[in-house]
Scaffold this active site. Structure first.
Site, short mmCIF file in Angstrom:
data_model
loop_
_atom_site.label_atom_id
_atom_site.label_comp_id
_atom_site.label_asym_id
_atom_site.label_seq_id
_atom_site.Cartn_x
_atom_site.Cartn_y
_atom_site.Cartn_z
N LYS A 163 0.77 -1.17 -0.06
CA LYS A 163 -0.02 -0.09 -0.10
C LYS A 163 0.89 1.29 0.08
CE LYS A 163 -4.25 -2.03 0.51
NZ LYS A 163 -5.49 -1.64 -0.29
N LYS A 262 -13.07 -8.42 -7.45
CA LYS A 262 -13.54 -9.06 -6.28
C LYS A 262 -15.28 -9.17 -6.37
CE LYS A 262 -10.41 -5.83 -3.39
NZ LYS A 262 -10.24 -4.71 -2.71
MG LIG Z 1 -7.08 -2.25 -4.08
#
Ligand SMILES: [Mg+2]
Length: 371
Positions: A163, A262
């Protein structure tokens, strides 16, 4: 299939270590476990992957509960389901609310699989028996990140996602790349940048990253297309793709070269399959994203990642990565960087009822009323 009963359980479980991005820190995971029961008493399980607050998408545990209870469950009780493939169409009259829909739709896929003794992977055309495990590093600083990467590296994870955000990008990745020169690395910005940051993003080209995920706005396709022309690192879209239509538009615009799929974000397994078929036809590489989820959702991710178009390692870690003890058994294990795709009926895992009961903070049963 006639669904007679739906049980919604709100569960809460602490993470072994906090998960930090520039948007939030998750320390305890709250979720809804959906159980559908048919007239023969067989159960299917789904998981709602919305978070407690709307930092990733607009849905939350509370909004999904409301949509399930007041809209989706009543629709289900009014309809006889022939095939799980039809459920997303049935829910189409309710706008948005993808994670609520996916939680219930996947429970029906599981039930259908159990009724017909077929695994999810088998039902959707999965081909791989094992999928590559990938891990996510959401750390506060270099030292923490390098320590986490080292652990994942030893465990054999096949790619590491880091991240990033402004201030935690160029020198951060430079140091990580220096420590791990050959490790397949990618970064995820969760929309932390704008087109004013093109130079900063171009600077990351020197690290041979597999991709940069969602650098710009969470609802943007056009600016990502503009950015992709100016950076060499392939762009992967996550938040921007919430439907088949978005996937089609992104391909037409050239907004990305990779997509993270997702099931929750796109409103269910059938929608994820439609996106898979489209991307495969258009040479867009795919991988399966993660939502800090429990074993039910992970089981669906493993089945999805076994499809031929899922060519890159996903965010699919071992059960023990986030949890002391998951709600499904046996544990999902990473062996030399690979995870086995379940081949038993439905999700292919059993529910650890004792654990599920222990982490349930609220439970409600919805019964179909006799007409
Ligand atoms: Mg992501």
């Amino acid at each position: 299939m006639e669904i007679e009963k739906v049980i919604l359980r709100v569960i809460e479980m602490p993470l072994k270590k906090p998960f930090t991005t520039h948007l939030t820190t998750v320390t305890t995971r709250e979720s809804i476990i959906v159980e559908v029961v048919d007239k023969d008493g067989l159960s299917g399980f789904g998981e709602v992957v919305a978070f407690s607050s709307p930092w990733y998408t607009e849905e939350t545990v509370q909004t999904t509960y409301h949509i399930l209870q007041d809209f989706l469950i009543p629709i289900l009780f009014r309809t006889k389901i022939e095939q799980p493939q039809n459920v997303s169409q049935l829910f189409a009259k309710i706008k948005g609310n993808h994670m609520a829909k996916a939680g219930l739709e996947t429970a029906i896929w599981d039930l259908y699989g159990k009724r017909n003794n077929r695994s999810i992977a088998e039902m959707i055309g999965g081909e791989r028996k094992q999928v590559a495990a990938g891990a996510v590093v959401a750390a506060k600083n270099k030292i923490e990140a390098i320590e986490q990467i080292g652990k994942f590296h030893v465990l054999g994870y096949q790619r590491i996602k880091i991240k990033i955000q402004p201030g935690l990008d160029y020198s951060y990745i430079k140091e990580i790349r220096h420590q791990f020169p050959d490790l397949p690395l990618m970064v995820d910005a969760n929309s932390a940048y704008s087109l004013d940051d093109v130079k900063k993003l171009q600077a990351l080209d020197e690290f041979q990253l597999m991709m940069i995920e969602q650098p710009l706005g969470d609802d943007d396709l056009v600016e990502h297309a503009i950015l992709q022309k100016q950076i060499q690192t392939p762009i992967c879209l996550d938040e921007s793709i919430v439907s088949f239509h978005d996937a089609k538009s992104a391909i037409q615009l050239g907004s990305c070269q990779v997509m993270n799929v997702k099931i929750g974000r796109v409103g269910g397994l059938q929608n994820a399959l439609d996106i898979h078929h489209l991307c495969r036809k258009n040479q867009i590489q795919l991988w399966c994203g993660g939502m800090i989820e429990f074993g039910i959702s992970k089981a669906f991710n493993l089945a999805l990642a076994s499809l031929p178009g899922f060519t890159l390692p996903g965010d699919i870690p071992a059960s023990t990565n986030y949890w002391e003890e998951d709600i499904t058994e046996p544990e999902i294990e990473v062996k030399n960087g690979w995870i086995s795709v379940p081949d038993k009926a439905g999700i292919g895992f059993s529910i650890n009822q004792k654990r599920l009961h222990a982490v349930t903070v609220h439970r409600e049963i919805y019964q179909k009323r006799a007409v």
